[in-house]
Design an enzyme around this catalytic site. Structure first.
Site, PDB file in Angstrom:
ATOM      1  N   GLU A 275      -7.026   6.897   2.413  1.00 10.46           N
ATOM      2  CA  GLU A 275      -6.358   5.830   3.180  1.00 10.46           C
ATOM      3  C   GLU A 275      -5.166   5.247   2.433  1.00 10.46           C
ATOM      4  O   GLU A 275      -5.122   4.053   2.148  1.00 10.46           O
ATOM      5  CB  GLU A 275      -7.358   4.701   3.455  1.00 10.46           C
ATOM      6  CG  GLU A 275      -8.600   5.121   4.205  1.00 10.46           C
ATOM      7  CD  GLU A 275      -9.704   4.070   4.167  1.00 10.46           C
ATOM      8  OE1 GLU A 275      -9.610   3.107   3.367  1.00 10.46           O
ATOM      9  OE2 GLU A 275     -10.655   4.210   4.938  1.00 10.46           O
ATOM     10  N   GLY A 277      -1.623   3.597   1.764  1.00  7.33           N
ATOM     11  CA  GLY A 277      -0.648   2.800   2.508  1.00  7.33           C
ATOM     12  C   GLY A 277       0.605   2.634   1.662  1.00  7.33           C
ATOM     13  O   GLY A 277       1.627   3.286   1.863  1.00  7.33           O
ATOM     14  N   ARG A 278       0.478   1.779   0.639  1.00  5.71           N
ATOM     15  CA  ARG A 278       1.604   1.453  -0.227  1.00  5.71           C
ATOM     16  C   ARG A 278       2.293   2.690  -0.806  1.00  5.71           C
ATOM     17  O   ARG A 278       3.525   2.774  -0.822  1.00  5.71           O
ATOM     18  CB  ARG A 278       1.104   0.575  -1.381  1.00  5.71           C
ATOM     19  CG  ARG A 278       2.205   0.081  -2.309  1.00  5.71           C
ATOM     20  CD  ARG A 278       1.600  -0.524  -3.585  1.00  5.71           C
ATOM     21  NE  ARG A 278       0.561  -1.494  -3.292  1.00  5.71           N
ATOM     22  CZ  ARG A 278       0.769  -2.788  -3.051  1.00  5.71           C
ATOM     23  NH1 ARG A 278       1.987  -3.275  -3.100  1.00  5.71           N
ATOM     24  NH2 ARG A 278      -0.245  -3.588  -2.782  1.00  5.71           N
ATOM     25  N   TYR A 318       2.301 -12.648  -4.833  1.00  2.00           N
ATOM     26  CA  TYR A 318       1.638 -11.851  -5.879  1.00  2.00           C
ATOM     27  C   TYR A 318       2.414 -11.827  -7.186  1.00  2.00           C
ATOM     28  O   TYR A 318       2.118 -10.975  -8.039  1.00  2.00           O
ATOM     29  CB  TYR A 318       1.512 -10.387  -5.435  1.00  2.00           C
ATOM     30  CG  TYR A 318       0.919 -10.130  -4.075  1.00  2.00           C
ATOM     31  CD1 TYR A 318      -0.378 -10.535  -3.763  1.00  2.00           C
ATOM     32  CD2 TYR A 318       1.646  -9.438  -3.111  1.00  2.00           C
ATOM     33  CE1 TYR A 318      -0.917 -10.252  -2.513  1.00  2.00           C
ATOM     34  CE2 TYR A 318       1.097  -9.155  -1.863  1.00  2.00           C
ATOM     35  CZ  TYR A 318      -0.185  -9.568  -1.575  1.00  2.00           C
ATOM     36  OH  TYR A 318      -0.716  -9.283  -0.344  1.00  2.00           O
ATOM     37  N   CYS A 344      12.844 -23.842   2.460  1.00  2.00           N
ATOM     38  CA  CYS A 344      12.644 -25.069   1.694  1.00  2.00           C
ATOM     39  C   CYS A 344      11.327 -25.060   0.939  1.00  2.00           C
ATOM     40  O   CYS A 344      10.380 -25.779   1.304  1.00  2.00           O
ATOM     41  CB  CYS A 344      12.743 -26.264   2.627  1.00  2.00           C
ATOM     42  SG  CYS A 344      14.323 -26.276   3.461  1.00  2.00           S
ATOM     43  N   GLU A 345      11.227 -24.224  -0.064  1.00  2.52           N
ATOM     44  CA  GLU A 345      10.055 -24.120  -0.934  1.00  2.52           C
ATOM     45  C   GLU A 345      10.559 -23.663  -2.295  1.00  2.52           C
ATOM     46  O   GLU A 345      11.371 -22.735  -2.356  1.00  2.52           O
ATOM     47  CB  GLU A 345       9.095 -23.013  -0.452  1.00  2.52           C
ATOM     48  CG  GLU A 345       8.535 -23.190   0.921  1.00  2.52           C
ATOM     49  CD  GLU A 345       7.129 -23.763   0.917  1.00  2.52           C
ATOM     50  OE1 GLU A 345       6.539 -23.928  -0.180  1.00  2.52           O
ATOM     51  OE2 GLU A 345       6.638 -24.045   2.010  1.00  2.52           O
ATOM     52  N   TYR A 373       3.965  -3.625   2.917  1.00  7.01           N
ATOM     53  CA  TYR A 373       3.624  -5.052   2.819  1.00  7.01           C
ATOM     54  C   TYR A 373       4.891  -5.911   2.782  1.00  7.01           C
ATOM     55  O   TYR A 373       4.941  -6.929   2.104  1.00  7.01           O
ATOM     56  CB  TYR A 373       2.706  -5.314   1.605  1.00  7.01           C
ATOM     57  CG  TYR A 373       1.471  -4.435   1.631  1.00  7.01           C
ATOM     58  CD1 TYR A 373       0.471  -4.656   2.558  1.00  7.01           C
ATOM     59  CD2 TYR A 373       1.337  -3.342   0.767  1.00  7.01           C
ATOM     60  CE1 TYR A 373      -0.646  -3.824   2.624  1.00  7.01           C
ATOM     61  CE2 TYR A 373       0.225  -2.506   0.826  1.00  7.01           C
ATOM     62  CZ  TYR A 373      -0.754  -2.753   1.759  1.00  7.01           C
ATOM     63  OH  TYR A 373      -1.849  -1.933   1.826  1.00  7.01           O
TER      64      TYR A 373
HETATM   65  C1  LIG Z   1      -5.357  -2.070   2.317  1.00  9.52           C
HETATM   66  C2  LIG Z   1      -6.331  -0.955   2.441  1.00  9.52           C
HETATM   67  C3  LIG Z   1      -5.917   0.348   2.190  1.00  9.52           C
HETATM   68  C4  LIG Z   1      -4.522   0.705   1.729  1.00  9.52           C
HETATM   69  O1  LIG Z   1      -4.283   0.304   0.419  1.00  9.52           O
HETATM   70  P1  LIG Z   1      -2.922   0.733  -0.322  1.00  9.52           P
HETATM   71  O2  LIG Z   1      -3.006   0.057  -1.621  1.00  9.52           O
HETATM   72  O3  LIG Z   1      -1.810   0.243   0.519  1.00  9.52           O
HETATM   73  O4  LIG Z   1      -2.924   2.217  -0.434  1.00  9.52           O
HETATM   74  C5  LIG Z   1      -6.841   1.364   2.362  1.00  9.52           C
HETATM   75  N1  LIG Z   1      -8.119   1.096   2.764  1.00  9.52           N
HETATM   76  C6  LIG Z   1      -8.541  -0.157   3.012  1.00  9.52           C
HETATM   77  C7  LIG Z   1      -9.941  -0.373   3.440  1.00  9.52           C
HETATM   78  C8  LIG Z   1      -7.668  -1.220   2.854  1.00  9.52           C
HETATM   79  O5  LIG Z   1      -8.085  -2.468   3.097  1.00  9.52           O
END
Ligand SMILES: *Cc1c(COP(=O)(O)O)cnc(C)c1O
Length: 418
Positions: A275, A277-278, A318, A344-345, A373
């Protein structure tokens, strides 16, 4: 790398000049490279091909329909964390069977939506959730495909807000106290649940591979013990989390990650799911922003730009580092500067204390590695419209999220007193 400087010191995005994109489409502007997404996604697929891994892109990292559709056509499934993301993934043409529904707090409506559409797998995180899924499946006289996400109690050594694999976090089901086994046993004996396997996701932006290895070994030993008890464990879902180099010096090392996985799972008979993403999205997007003003304070300068924490909250939330450069390189004197937005922060900054060439009003900066993100976390704080988003694909620029006018933003609300 999708975004590079040409011989004239001009930043380019797949053949387009960043400065011209900024002029044509306005700033703040998210720019994505379809080629970059394709290269990275294909590299990930290739890295996990030896173990027959199925890749589900983590939709929450970048959920623009065009991006999801592009990845779907390359063979990506989707890892989703809400009913809204389910609708997005389906709308982008990703088949329901290729969708994994993760997350610690699914509502009844979201579970119903997922089951009605034929979701491939629900990763459940508590016995209470399992019982809700079972009750809904039983109402409809169907069997729901579930896996359980376990908490391996491992420190991902990432930022505390994006580490999810320790006991103290809300994520997953503990292993050591017997909870994971009790819940799996419950699934095994249920008439309305099908046991699909086990999942882990220990956090995000992991730059060291060893926490993955620890987590995966724990997962295997649990899976093997379940199989010995006679439970079906066809799938191991290994989560996402592979980090990127926000300083921009290197691409994610998909090959090493793939080699690690191959070494660990060699000779074992599981369907593996991933899975990311980043690691797919971050480097393939940048945020362009124009300088509004500069001003000097006692010991540094401020470069005030038209992008702010509502457009890219990672630095504020972060303490994240993003490489920031002018789209036109210069030999001007350098200053120590904070790059800040108009919100304004005091927390509204994109970079602090950077050694930066002097900038003038109207010049454009690129905030790199903003494809994950970034836009998904944008808000309308200070009644600012979200940045527009463009995707460069095959020598064409597509506006994949037009900028809304302030009138459109106001139309989202209803005023009973007017
Ligand atoms: C956020 C998330 C991901 C993706 O994480 P990355 O760091 O973006 O690769 C995969 N699985 C689950 C369950 C997540 O919550």
């Amino acid at each position: 790398m999708a975004f590079t400087y040409d011989e004239n010191g001009q930043l380019t995005a797949d053949g387009f000049l960043a400065s011209e994109l900024a002029t044509e489409f306005g700033t703040p502007l998210y720019v994505y490279s379809a080629k970059g997404f394709t290269d990275y996604f294909t590299a990930f697929q290739k890295a996990v091909a030896p173990v027959n891994g199925k890749v589900h892109f983590a939709v929450k990292a970048n959920s623009n329909l065009a991006i999801l559709s592009l990845l779907g056509k390359l063979g990506a499934g989707a890892d989703i964390v809400s009913g809204g993301e389910m609708m997005r993934a389906l709308s982008a043409g990703i088949a329901a069977k290729d969708i994994v529904f993760s997350g610690v707090g699914k509502t009844d409506d979201e579970i119903r939506l997922a089951l009605a559409k034929g979701v491939g797998q629900i990763n459940a995180e508590s016995i209470a959730e399992i019982k809700r899924i079972e009750a809904i499946a039983s109402e409809w006289a169907i069997k729901a495909p579930v896996a359980i996400r376990v908490n391996p109690d491992i420190d991902a050594k990432s930022h505390e807000k994006i580490s999810t694999g320790q006991k103290s976090t809300k994520f997953g089901i503990p292993i050591d106290n017997g909870d994971a086994e009790a819940i799996y046993d419950y699934i095994h004996h249920s008439d309305h649940l099908i046991a699909r396997g086990l999942a882990v996701h220990i956090g995000s932006q992991l730059t060291d591979l060893s926490p993955f290895e620890h987590a995966y070994r724990k997962l295997i030993s649990l899976a093997e013990s379940f199989r010995q008890k006679g439970y079906d464990v066809p799938i191991l879902d290994l989560g996402g989390g592979l980090g990127v180099d926000y300083h921009g010096d290197s691409e994610p090392d998909f090959a090493s990650y793939g080699a690690l996985v191959s070494r660990i799972f060699d000779g074992l008979d599981y369907q593996l799911g991933f899975e990311p993403g980043r690691s797919i999205a971050a480097d393939n997007g940048m945020l362009l922003s124009s300088v509004l003003y500069t001003k000097s304070a006692e010991d540094k300068d401020f470069v005030i730009i038209d992008a702010a924490m509502n457009d890219l909250i990672r630095p504020t939330l972060y303490d994240a580092h993003h490489r920031i450069e002018p789209v036109t390189q210069s030999n001007r004197p350098r200053r120590i500067s904070d790059v800040v937005g108009p919100v304004c922060e005091t927390g509204d900054y994109l970079a602090k204390g950077r050694d930066f060439a002097e900038m003038e009003s109207g010049e454009v900066l690129a905030v790199f590695s903003a494809g994950a993100y970034g836009s998904v976390m944008a808000s309308h704080y200070n009644t600012r419209a979200h940045p527009a988003e463009i995707l460069i694909h095959d020598d064409k620029v597509h506006v994949i999220k037009p900028r809304k006018s302030i009138e459109q933003l106001l139309e989202d609300e209803y005023n009973p007193f007017s």
